[in-house]
Design a protein around this motif. Structure first.
Motif: not given
Length: 101
Positions: A1-16, A35-43
């Motif tokens: 599991m990776y915890t990304l900085k806020p707002g970085a999920t789209p960039d990370y997904r695109a890179g993968v 999977y990525w989080s949309d609710i609960g613990t984000l990012n």
């Protein structure tokens, strides 16, 4: 599991999607879940890679991390094979806040 900085999920997904997934597919590794989080613990992002058996996991993991095309991809920090190319060190600190095992 990776915890990304806020707002970085789209960039990370695109890179993968653009780099990591094609390399793994080329080495006969199947993406079984992403999977990525949309609710609960984000990012948070989780990848589940499918392997035929333990031998396949070990051989293909070594092949993927030994692939020269992966040298420019952000790899999980803190792993023996997971060294980050120097020119991407800023991207790692920009995207990843924490990596869980």
């Amino acid at each position: 599991m990776y915890t990304l900085k806020p707002g970085a999920t789209p960039d990370y997904r695109a890179g993968v999607k653009e780099v990591g997934l094609p390399i793994r597919q080329n080495h006969d590794v199947v993406l079984s879940g992403w999977y990525w989080s949309d609710i609960g613990t984000l990012n948070q992002v989780v990848h589940i890679w499918g392997y035929k058996d333990l031998e396949h996991l070990n051989s293909q993991k070594a092949a993927v991390y030994g692939d020269p095309r992966l040298g420019r991809q952000v790899r999980p920090p803190g792993t023996a094979a997971g060294r980050v190319a120097e020119d991407l060190a800023d991207d790692v600190s920009r995207l990843c806040a924490h990596v869980s095992r």
